[in-house]
Design a protein around this motif. Structure first.
Motif, PDB file in Angstrom:
ATOM      1  N   SER A  31       0.852  -1.177   0.000  1.00 15.53           N
ATOM      2  CA  SER A  31       0.000   0.000   0.000  1.00 15.53           C
ATOM      3  C   SER A  31       0.894   1.236   0.000  1.00 15.53           C
ATOM      4  O   SER A  31       2.068   1.172   0.380  1.00 15.53           O
ATOM      5  CB  SER A  31      -0.914  -0.009   1.222  1.00 15.53           C
ATOM      6  N   GLY A  32       0.341   2.332  -0.431  1.00 10.96           N
ATOM      7  CA  GLY A  32       1.132   3.552  -0.501  1.00 10.96           C
ATOM      8  C   GLY A  32       0.239   4.769  -0.527  1.00 10.96           C
ATOM      9  O   GLY A  32      -0.980   4.653  -0.452  1.00 10.96           O
ATOM     10  N   LYS A  33       0.868   5.931  -0.615  1.00 14.08           N
ATOM     11  CA  LYS A  33       0.070   7.142  -0.598  1.00 14.08           C
ATOM     12  C   LYS A  33       0.241   7.954  -1.875  1.00 14.08           C
ATOM     13  O   LYS A  33       1.221   7.789  -2.607  1.00 14.08           O
ATOM     14  CB  LYS A  33       0.405   7.989   0.626  1.00 14.08           C
ATOM     15  N   VAL A  34      -0.742   8.801  -2.104  1.00 15.56           N
ATOM     16  CA  VAL A  34      -0.736   9.709  -3.247  1.00 15.56           C
ATOM     17  C   VAL A  34      -0.811  11.123  -2.696  1.00 15.56           C
ATOM     18  O   VAL A  34      -1.567  11.391  -1.753  1.00 15.56           O
ATOM     19  CB  VAL A  34      -1.942   9.438  -4.182  1.00 15.56           C
ATOM     20  N   LEU A  35       0.002  12.008  -3.265  1.00 18.96           N
ATOM     21  CA  LEU A  35       0.025  13.401  -2.836  1.00 18.96           C
ATOM     22  C   LEU A  35      -0.483  14.260  -3.996  1.00 18.96           C
ATOM     23  O   LEU A  35       0.013  14.149  -5.117  1.00 18.96           O
ATOM     24  CB  LEU A  35       1.464  13.777  -2.469  1.00 18.96           C
ATOM     25  N   LEU A  36      -1.492  15.066  -3.726  1.00 18.05           N
ATOM     26  CA  LEU A  36      -2.036  15.990  -4.726  1.00 18.05           C
ATOM     27  C   LEU A  36      -1.745  17.409  -4.264  1.00 18.05           C
ATOM     28  O   LEU A  36      -2.144  17.800  -3.163  1.00 18.05           O
ATOM     29  CB  LEU A  36      -3.549  15.773  -4.868  1.00 18.05           C
ATOM     30  N   ARG A  37      -1.015  18.161  -5.080  1.00 23.18           N
ATOM     31  CA  ARG A  37      -0.760  19.572  -4.770  1.00 23.18           C
ATOM     32  C   ARG A  37      -1.407  20.423  -5.847  1.00 23.18           C
ATOM     33  O   ARG A  37      -1.425  20.037  -7.015  1.00 23.18           O
ATOM     34  CB  ARG A  37       0.747  19.875  -4.790  1.00 23.18           C
ATOM     35  N   GLY A  38      -1.905  21.563  -5.449  1.00 23.30           N
ATOM     36  CA  GLY A  38      -2.461  22.502  -6.416  1.00 23.30           C
ATOM     37  C   GLY A  38      -1.940  23.891  -6.145  1.00 23.30           C
ATOM     38  O   GLY A  38      -1.659  24.233  -4.991  1.00 23.30           O
ATOM     39  N   SER A  39      -1.803  24.692  -7.191  1.00 18.17           N
ATOM     40  CA  SER A  39      -1.459  26.097  -6.986  1.00 18.17           C
ATOM     41  C   SER A  39      -2.113  26.927  -8.078  1.00 18.17           C
ATOM     42  O   SER A  39      -2.384  26.432  -9.185  1.00 18.17           O
ATOM     43  CB  SER A  39       0.057  26.301  -6.985  1.00 18.17           C
ATOM     44  N   ILE A  40      -2.384  28.170  -7.735  1.00 21.42           N
ATOM     45  CA  ILE A  40      -2.983  29.100  -8.698  1.00 21.42           C
ATOM     46  C   ILE A  40      -2.101  30.346  -8.786  1.00 21.42           C
ATOM     47  O   ILE A  40      -1.737  30.930  -7.766  1.00 21.42           O
ATOM     48  CB  ILE A  40      -4.419  29.471  -8.265  1.00 21.42           C
ATOM     49  N   ASN A  41      -1.721  30.674 -10.018  1.00 22.88           N
ATOM     50  CA  ASN A  41      -1.005  31.929 -10.300  1.00 22.88           C
ATOM     51  C   ASN A  41      -1.806  32.653 -11.370  1.00 22.88           C
ATOM     52  O   ASN A  41      -1.893  32.165 -12.492  1.00 22.88           O
ATOM     53  CB  ASN A  41       0.388  31.656 -10.857  1.00 22.88           C
ATOM     54  N   GLY A  42      -2.339  33.792 -11.054  1.00 23.52           N
ATOM     55  CA  GLY A  42      -3.142  34.501 -12.047  1.00 23.52           C
ATOM     56  C   GLY A  42      -4.287  33.627 -12.517  1.00 23.52           C
ATOM     57  O   GLY A  42      -5.060  33.123 -11.703  1.00 23.52           O
ATOM     58  N   ASN A  43      -4.346  33.418 -13.855  1.00 21.11           N
ATOM     59  CA  ASN A  43      -5.426  32.597 -14.420  1.00 21.11           C
ATOM     60  C   ASN A  43      -5.018  31.147 -14.634  1.00 21.11           C
ATOM     61  O   ASN A  43      -5.725  30.390 -15.298  1.00 21.11           O
ATOM     62  CB  ASN A  43      -5.852  33.153 -15.793  1.00 21.11           C
ATOM     63  N   THR A  44      -3.859  30.773 -14.117  1.00 18.22           N
ATOM     64  CA  THR A  44      -3.334  29.431 -14.387  1.00 18.22           C
ATOM     65  C   THR A  44      -3.396  28.568 -13.132  1.00 18.22           C
ATOM     66  O   THR A  44      -2.954  28.992 -12.054  1.00 18.22           O
ATOM     67  CB  THR A  44      -1.878  29.523 -14.888  1.00 18.22           C
TER      68      THR A  44
END
Lengths: 97, 151
Positions: free
Chosen positions: B63-76
């Motif tokens: 078993s293992g883990k998943v890492l989800l990162r998000g970032s917003i710069n302007g419209n992206t």
């Protein structure tokens, strides 16, 4: 479920067609394919999301229908899912009604 | 260097029921950019592909883990989907349409192709034995237009 003018069983799918939901749907569709010699019509009106797991599932059901002398049809495909069908070439094996 | 307007991090076990959880979180994070419904569906579908890849391929024996990162710069909006699993030996081959390792039934081999169709950029970095990072990026061009049309 209903019989259409083509005398092919029509099944309305509902919800999100992803990897997690695919096995349960596969079992139900395979049971239906075993009962319907002409194949199946799948109605996508209420499918809110599909990813490539759905593409794999449909290719598998196409093969199963073909093995039994039937065909697979789809109807009411949203523009988003239509894009998936076109990019994967699914329309060459599954007819859109 | 651009300043990051907002960011998020989410860690979850590589279980298939988390596919829906991850894509809904990603869409909710991106929604502040006033995306259209179609753009949100694009993001949900691409996240679903990347997270499913991690769940299906990264941890064949444990078993293992998943890492989800998000970032917003302007419209992206940018997302990173990272696992710490077996890695991909040949990324170029893995990204080919219809390529699948075939270790499980009915994989279409279209995951990366779908990501590339629905996002502006897709980048994959992988180290065999260490894990894989998929970076997805999408610029939202249609801010508010749908709201105005339907107002």
């Amino acid at each position: 479920m209903q019989k259409t003018a083509l005398h092919t069983l029509c099944i309305a799918l509902e919800g999100e067609l992803d990897h997690h939901n695919a096995p349960a749907l596969r079992r139900k569709l395979d049971a239906a394919l075993d009962r319907s010699r002409s194949g199946l019509i799948l109605d996508f009106s209420r499918v809110t999301l599909m990813d490539s797991s759905g593409i794999g599932l449909l290719i598998g059901r196409y093969k199963r229908a073909k093995d039994r002398g039937g065909k697979l049809y789809v109807q009411n495909v949203s523009p988003h899912i239509d894009k998936l069908f076109r990019m994967s070439g699914l329309y060459s094996i599954i007819e859109k009604l | 260097m651009q300043t990051t307007d907002n960011y998020m991090e989410l860690t979850f076990p590589a279980h298939s029921q988390n596919e829906a959880f991850a894509r809904v979180c990603a869409a909710a994070f991106a929604a502040r950019l006033d995306c259209t419904i179609d753009e949100l569906t694009d993001i949900k579908t691409a996240i679903s592909e990347a997270v499913t890849n991690a769940i299906v391929h990264a941890y064949p024996a444990r078993s293992g883990k998943v890492l989800l990162r998000g970032s917003i710069n302007g419209n992206t909006v940018r997302f990173e989907i990272q696992d710490f699993g077996c890695g991909i030996e040949n990324i170029e081959q893995a990204m080919q349409p219809f390529f699948s390792t075939g270790n499980s039934a009915e994989r279409s081999g279209m995951g990366f192709t779908v990501m590339q169709s629905f996002m502006d950029t897709v980048a994959v970095h992988s180290q065999p034995g260490q894990g894989t990072v998929v970076r997805l990026e999408k610029t939202i061009l249609s801010q508010n237009t749908e709201c105005l049309i339907h107002a």
